[in-house]
Design a protein around this motif. Structure first.
Motif, PDB file in Angstrom:
ATOM      1  N   PHE A 136       0.826  -1.205   0.000  1.00  0.00           N
ATOM      2  CA  PHE A 136       0.000   0.000   0.000  1.00  0.00           C
ATOM      3  C   PHE A 136       0.861   1.256   0.000  1.00  0.00           C
ATOM      4  O   PHE A 136       0.545   2.236  -0.691  1.00  0.00           O
ATOM      5  CB  PHE A 136      -0.932  -0.011   1.213  1.00  0.00           C
ATOM      6  CG  PHE A 136      -1.997  -1.062   1.123  1.00  0.00           C
ATOM      7  CD1 PHE A 136      -3.166  -0.832   0.426  1.00  0.00           C
ATOM      8  CD2 PHE A 136      -1.827  -2.301   1.728  1.00  0.00           C
ATOM      9  CE1 PHE A 136      -4.146  -1.808   0.332  1.00  0.00           C
ATOM     10  CE2 PHE A 136      -2.799  -3.279   1.647  1.00  0.00           C
ATOM     11  CZ  PHE A 136      -3.964  -3.040   0.940  1.00  0.00           C
ATOM     12  N   CYS A 141      -5.933   7.807  -0.481  1.00  0.00           N
ATOM     13  CA  CYS A 141      -6.960   6.791  -0.245  1.00  0.00           C
ATOM     14  C   CYS A 141      -6.365   5.392  -0.268  1.00  0.00           C
ATOM     15  O   CYS A 141      -6.772   4.518   0.508  1.00  0.00           O
ATOM     16  CB  CYS A 141      -8.065   6.914  -1.293  1.00  0.00           C
ATOM     17  SG  CYS A 141      -9.166   8.314  -1.030  1.00  0.00           S
ATOM     18  N   GLU A 142      -5.401   5.153  -1.152  1.00  0.00           N
ATOM     19  CA  GLU A 142      -4.724   3.856  -1.191  1.00  0.00           C
ATOM     20  C   GLU A 142      -4.054   3.588   0.157  1.00  0.00           C
ATOM     21  O   GLU A 142      -4.167   2.492   0.717  1.00  0.00           O
ATOM     22  CB  GLU A 142      -3.678   3.853  -2.304  1.00  0.00           C
ATOM     23  CG  GLU A 142      -3.039   2.522  -2.563  1.00  0.00           C
ATOM     24  CD  GLU A 142      -3.965   1.535  -3.248  1.00  0.00           C
ATOM     25  OE1 GLU A 142      -3.783   0.322  -3.016  1.00  0.00           O
ATOM     26  OE2 GLU A 142      -4.860   1.959  -3.994  1.00  0.00           O
ATOM     27  N   CYS A 168      -6.650   2.841   2.838  1.00  0.00           N
ATOM     28  CA  CYS A 168      -7.112   1.446   2.808  1.00  0.00           C
ATOM     29  C   CYS A 168      -6.116   0.550   3.540  1.00  0.00           C
ATOM     30  O   CYS A 168      -6.500  -0.353   4.289  1.00  0.00           O
ATOM     31  CB  CYS A 168      -7.292   0.976   1.366  1.00  0.00           C
ATOM     32  SG  CYS A 168      -8.762   1.635   0.554  1.00  0.00           S
ATOM     33  N   LEU A 192     -12.245  -3.538  -0.724  1.00  0.00           N
ATOM     34  CA  LEU A 192     -11.773  -2.159  -0.616  1.00  0.00           C
ATOM     35  C   LEU A 192     -12.322  -1.321  -1.762  1.00  0.00           C
ATOM     36  O   LEU A 192     -12.551  -1.822  -2.865  1.00  0.00           O
ATOM     37  CB  LEU A 192     -10.248  -2.106  -0.653  1.00  0.00           C
ATOM     38  CG  LEU A 192      -9.496  -2.958   0.362  1.00  0.00           C
ATOM     39  CD1 LEU A 192      -7.998  -2.956   0.053  1.00  0.00           C
ATOM     40  CD2 LEU A 192      -9.755  -2.453   1.784  1.00  0.00           C
ATOM     41  N   SER A 193     -12.494  -0.043  -1.491  1.00  0.00           N
ATOM     42  CA  SER A 193     -12.922   0.883  -2.534  1.00  0.00           C
ATOM     43  C   SER A 193     -12.496   2.287  -2.139  1.00  0.00           C
ATOM     44  O   SER A 193     -12.258   2.564  -0.964  1.00  0.00           O
ATOM     45  CB  SER A 193     -14.447   0.827  -2.717  1.00  0.00           C
ATOM     46  OG  SER A 193     -14.871   1.667  -3.778  1.00  0.00           O
ATOM     47  N   HIS A 194     -12.395   3.163  -3.118  1.00  0.00           N
ATOM     48  CA  HIS A 194     -12.241   4.584  -2.791  1.00  0.00           C
ATOM     49  C   HIS A 194     -12.770   5.429  -3.938  1.00  0.00           C
ATOM     50  O   HIS A 194     -12.804   4.997  -5.092  1.00  0.00           O
ATOM     51  CB  HIS A 194     -10.795   4.948  -2.445  1.00  0.00           C
ATOM     52  CG  HIS A 194      -9.774   4.634  -3.486  1.00  0.00           C
ATOM     53  ND1 HIS A 194      -9.596   5.406  -4.616  1.00  0.00           N
ATOM     54  CD2 HIS A 194      -8.858   3.648  -3.551  1.00  0.00           C
ATOM     55  CE1 HIS A 194      -8.598   4.901  -5.332  1.00  0.00           C
ATOM     56  NE2 HIS A 194      -8.137   3.834  -4.723  1.00  0.00           N
ATOM     57  N   ALA A 205     -11.871   6.712   1.379  1.00  0.00           N
ATOM     58  CA  ALA A 205     -11.441   5.314   1.313  1.00  0.00           C
ATOM     59  C   ALA A 205     -12.413   4.473   2.127  1.00  0.00           C
ATOM     60  O   ALA A 205     -12.898   4.894   3.181  1.00  0.00           O
ATOM     61  CB  ALA A 205     -10.027   5.167   1.871  1.00  0.00           C
ATOM     62  N   CYS A 235     -13.350   0.385   3.546  1.00  0.00           N
ATOM     63  CA  CYS A 235     -12.916  -0.982   3.817  1.00  0.00           C
ATOM     64  C   CYS A 235     -14.088  -1.751   4.416  1.00  0.00           C
ATOM     65  O   CYS A 235     -14.683  -1.309   5.406  1.00  0.00           O
ATOM     66  CB  CYS A 235     -11.734  -0.987   4.788  1.00  0.00           C
ATOM     67  SG  CYS A 235     -11.160  -2.636   5.260  1.00  0.00           S
TER      68      CYS A 235
END
Length: 235
Positions: free
Chosen positions: A35, A56-57, A60, A95-97, A102, A104
């Motif tokens: 990450f 955001c990465e 997460c 996971l998404s953003h 972000a 989880c």
């Protein structure tokens, strides 16, 4: 009435790019290297959009560390399409953003999560993109089909439909690598639920009906914990 046995509890945590930015370097030291590396590559691209994606990465990664104890790359495994899961099996994760938020999700069943900002207004492009995702045929200059327009009658309705497709595709584990003729029949096997976080719609998909518990992840509290400046329990 829905039988409780048909529900799947889904814990959904969120954090913002702005909050991650406040201690970017410190967070980078305490997440799985994958990450931190992705975030650095996005930062190197420059530009506001890439920076938000980078934050955001990393967000997460922080939430996976705090919620599931993931601080090393070997603690995650990936399917051929890149869907992550915990190497130990459960809980299942997704996971998404989107636009600085972000997300989880964790559940005891396979789960997919997607987030989308509700647009201020819908463009023809957005409506037709949803149409393609839902398998509505259309000619290049034709008006969208009435059924499609009903699905996208408001910006929020459009966001709910779009996140439903993406959440199911994440649960399946393929993303848009499959075409609509392949994934649309599979969508009947999944149940979806939605939550709203500000102007963002979050959708979770599981094979039982999802019951979403939405919370904001305490980034600062987690960092104090892992750095030993406070003593609450943490992963």
């Amino acid at each position: 009435m829905i039988c409780l046995e048909t529900l799947c509890a889904v814990d959904v945590c969120v954090c913002t790019a702005q909050d991650v930015h406040e201690n970017y370097s410190a967070y980078s030291e305490h997440v799985a290297p994958r990450f931190a590396s992705r975030a650095e590559k996005l930062m190197a691209q420059g530009g506001h959009t890439s920076e938000k994606k980078a934050l955001c990465e990393l967000g997460c990664g922080v939430m996976l560390a705090g919620l599931a104890g993931v601080r090393q790359d070997f603690q995650l495994v990936y399917n051929p399409y890149g869907k992550p899961e915990l190497a130990k099996g459960k809980p299942h994760i997704s996971l998404s953003h989107t636009d600085g938020l972000a997300v989880c999700a964790l559940a005891q069943q396979v789960v997919g999560v997607d987030a989308e900002v509700i647009p201020a207004a819908l463009s023809r492009y957005q409506i037709l993109a949803l149409g393609r995702a839902l398998g509505f045929p259309h000619e290049r200059w034709a008006e969208p089909a009435p059924e499609l327009m009903e699905r996208a009658k408001t910006p929020e309705a459009w966001a709910r439909e779009w996140t439903r497709v993406e959440a199911v595709l994440k649960a399946i584990g393929t993303g848009f690598s499959l075409g609509p003729n392949q994934y649309l029949p599979l969508m009947k096997q999944w149940r979806c639920a939605w939550a709203r976080c500000g102007d963002t719609i979050i959708c979770c998909a599981t094979q039982a009906t999802p019951h979403i518990a939405l919370a904001t992840f305490d980034l600062g509290g987690w960092l104090e914990c892992v750095e030993g400046t406070s003593h609450p329990p943490c992963s």
